[in-house]
Design a protein around this motif. Structure first.
Motif, short mmCIF file in Angstrom:
data_model
loop_
_atom_site.label_atom_id
_atom_site.label_comp_id
_atom_site.label_asym_id
_atom_site.label_seq_id
_atom_site.Cartn_x
_atom_site.Cartn_y
_atom_site.Cartn_z
N LYS A 107 -6.21 12.88 -19.64
CA LYS A 107 -5.51 13.04 -18.36
C LYS A 107 -6.03 12.03 -17.33
CE LYS A 107 -2.68 16.29 -19.34
NZ LYS A 107 -1.24 16.09 -19.30
N PHE A 108 -7.33 11.78 -17.30
CA PHE A 108 -7.88 10.81 -16.37
C PHE A 108 -7.41 9.40 -16.68
CE2 PHE A 108 -11.45 13.87 -15.40
CZ PHE A 108 -11.04 14.10 -14.10
N LYS A 109 -7.23 9.07 -17.94
CA LYS A 109 -6.79 7.73 -18.32
C LYS A 109 -5.33 7.48 -17.93
CE LYS A 109 -10.00 6.55 -21.96
NZ LYS A 109 -10.15 6.06 -23.32
N LYS A 110 -4.55 8.55 -17.75
CA LYS A 110 -3.15 8.39 -17.37
C LYS A 110 -2.97 8.14 -15.87
CE LYS A 110 -1.05 10.99 -21.11
NZ LYS A 110 -0.21 12.12 -21.47
N VAL A 111 -4.02 8.31 -15.08
CA VAL A 111 -3.94 8.05 -13.64
C VAL A 111 -3.94 6.55 -13.45
CG1 VAL A 111 -5.09 8.37 -11.42
CG2 VAL A 111 -5.09 10.21 -13.10
N LYS A 112 -2.91 6.05 -12.77
CA LYS A 112 -2.77 4.60 -12.58
C LYS A 112 -2.67 4.27 -11.09
CE LYS A 112 -0.39 3.78 -16.97
NZ LYS A 112 -1.51 4.05 -17.74
N ALA A 113 -2.93 3.03 -10.78
CA ALA A 113 -2.79 2.55 -9.41
C ALA A 113 -1.31 2.48 -9.04
CB ALA A 113 -3.42 1.16 -9.27
N PRO A 114 -0.98 2.62 -7.75
CA PRO A 114 0.43 2.53 -7.33
C PRO A 114 0.92 1.09 -7.38
CG PRO A 114 -0.98 2.86 -5.43
CD PRO A 114 -1.86 2.95 -6.65
N LYS A 115 1.33 0.63 -8.56
CA LYS A 115 1.68 -0.78 -8.78
C LYS A 115 2.89 -1.22 -7.98
CE LYS A 115 -0.26 -0.81 -13.39
NZ LYS A 115 -0.02 -0.88 -14.82
N ARG A 116 3.91 -0.37 -7.90
CA ARG A 116 5.12 -0.76 -7.17
C ARG A 116 4.83 -0.92 -5.69
NH1 ARG A 116 9.48 3.53 -8.90
NH2 ARG A 116 7.70 4.81 -8.44
N SER A 117 4.02 -0.06 -5.12
CA SER A 117 3.68 -0.16 -3.69
C SER A 117 2.88 -1.43 -3.42
CB SER A 117 2.88 1.05 -3.24
OG SER A 117 3.63 2.21 -3.34
N ILE A 118 1.95 -1.72 -4.31
CA ILE A 118 1.12 -2.92 -4.13
C ILE A 118 1.98 -4.18 -4.21
CG2 ILE A 118 -0.73 -4.30 -5.17
CD1 ILE A 118 -2.04 -1.60 -5.96
N SER A 119 2.85 -4.27 -5.22
CA SER A 119 3.68 -5.47 -5.36
C SER A 119 4.68 -5.59 -4.21
CB SER A 119 4.40 -5.48 -6.70
OG SER A 119 5.35 -4.44 -6.76
N SER A 120 5.23 -4.46 -3.77
CA SER A 120 6.17 -4.49 -2.65
C SER A 120 5.47 -4.94 -1.37
CB SER A 120 6.80 -3.11 -2.48
OG SER A 120 7.66 -3.10 -1.38
N SER A 121 4.26 -4.46 -1.15
CA SER A 121 3.50 -4.86 0.04
C SER A 121 3.15 -6.35 -0.01
CB SER A 121 2.23 -4.05 0.16
OG SER A 121 2.53 -2.69 0.33
N LYS A 122 2.81 -6.84 -1.19
CA LYS A 122 2.51 -8.27 -1.32
C LYS A 122 3.74 -9.12 -1.06
CE LYS A 122 -1.43 -7.93 -4.44
NZ LYS A 122 -1.95 -8.21 -5.78
N GLU A 123 4.90 -8.67 -1.53
CA GLU A 123 6.14 -9.41 -1.27
C GLU A 123 6.45 -9.43 0.21
OE1 GLU A 123 9.33 -7.80 -3.58
OE2 GLU A 123 8.31 -8.16 -5.47
N THR A 124 6.28 -8.29 0.88
CA THR A 124 6.55 -8.22 2.31
C THR A 124 5.59 -9.13 3.07
OG1 THR A 124 7.31 -5.95 2.08
CG2 THR A 124 6.70 -6.67 4.28
N ALA A 125 4.32 -9.12 2.69
CA ALA A 125 3.34 -9.97 3.35
C ALA A 125 3.67 -11.45 3.15
CB ALA A 125 1.93 -9.66 2.84
N VAL A 127 6.69 -12.72 2.66
CA VAL A 127 7.87 -13.04 3.47
C VAL A 127 7.48 -13.17 4.93
CG1 VAL A 127 10.06 -12.11 4.32
CG2 VAL A 127 9.56 -12.05 1.89
N LEU A 128 6.70 -12.23 5.43
CA LEU A 128 6.30 -12.28 6.84
C LEU A 128 5.35 -13.44 7.11
CD1 LEU A 128 5.80 -8.50 7.63
CD2 LEU A 128 7.72 -9.96 8.24
N GLY A 129 4.58 -13.84 6.12
CA GLY A 129 3.66 -14.96 6.30
C GLY A 129 4.37 -16.30 6.37
N SER A 130 5.57 -16.38 5.80
CA SER A 130 6.29 -17.64 5.80
C SER A 130 7.25 -17.78 6.97
CB SER A 130 7.06 -17.79 4.48
OG SER A 130 8.08 -16.80 4.40
N VAL A 131 7.33 -16.79 7.84
CA VAL A 131 8.23 -16.84 8.99
C VAL A 131 7.66 -17.79 10.02
CG1 VAL A 131 9.20 -15.48 10.88
CG2 VAL A 131 9.09 -14.52 8.59
N LYS A 132 8.51 -18.69 10.52
CA LYS A 132 8.09 -19.66 11.54
C LYS A 132 8.58 -19.17 12.90
CE LYS A 132 6.65 -22.59 8.46
NZ LYS A 132 5.29 -22.69 8.14
#
Length: 153
Positions: A107-125, A127-132
């Motif tokens: 059961k402990f091995k099935k606990v995973k990091a929130p991958k979708r949230s991390i990737s979505s946050s990186k994409e948002t960062a 996009v916001l980092g490239s705004v002029k």
């Protein structure tokens, strides 16, 4: 008519308000996604912890009473020595504890990091980092814009 269709006729204030609203909605959605993913992981961790605690409690509280009862019962059924009967009973309890411990580990091995949230946050960062920022030098002759005092009305 959508907001994108009317982009040329909207004031700067309306555009900023729309961008702020959409950015706020995006942040709220990402926080909700992270909470949902963490909730699933927390449930799996709770089940694993529960199984581990049950294994420990069973091993701790049931060993003395059940060991004596089973060992004396085994001696009367088999005719083995009392020491051998107690060793067999102890091995049986260790086997049960090992099985529950493996269940907890799985059961402990099935606990995973929130991958979708991390990737979505990186994409948002990204996009916001490239705004002029909007170039304001052309509208004011290269001078900084004067401070604007806002009224409360």
């Amino acid at each position: 008519m959508s907001a994108a269709d009317d982009g040329g006729n909207r004031s700067l204030g309306q555009l900023v308000a729309t961008a702020t609203t959409e950015l706020s909605a995006l942040m709220h959605d990402e926080i909700a996604l992270a909470k949902a993913e963490l909730r699933v992981g927390a449930k799996k961790a709770a089940v694993g912890s529960g199984a581990g605690m049950v294994a420990g409690v069973l091993l701790l509280f049931s060993l003395p009473v059940l060991s004596f009862a089973l060992a004396y019962g085994m001696r009367s059924w088999t005719g083995l020595g009392l020491a051998w009967c107690f060793l067999i009973v102890g091995g049986i309890y260790w086997l049960f504890a090992g099985i529950l411990g493996l269940l907890a580990l799985l059961k402990f091995k099935k606990v995973k990091a929130p991958k979708r949230s991390i990737s979505s946050s990186k994409e948002t960062a990204a996009v916001l980092g490239s705004v002029k920022p909007h170039p304001r030098a052309g509208s004011n002759g290269g001078r900084p814009a004067p401070d604007v005092t806002r009224s409360s009305a």
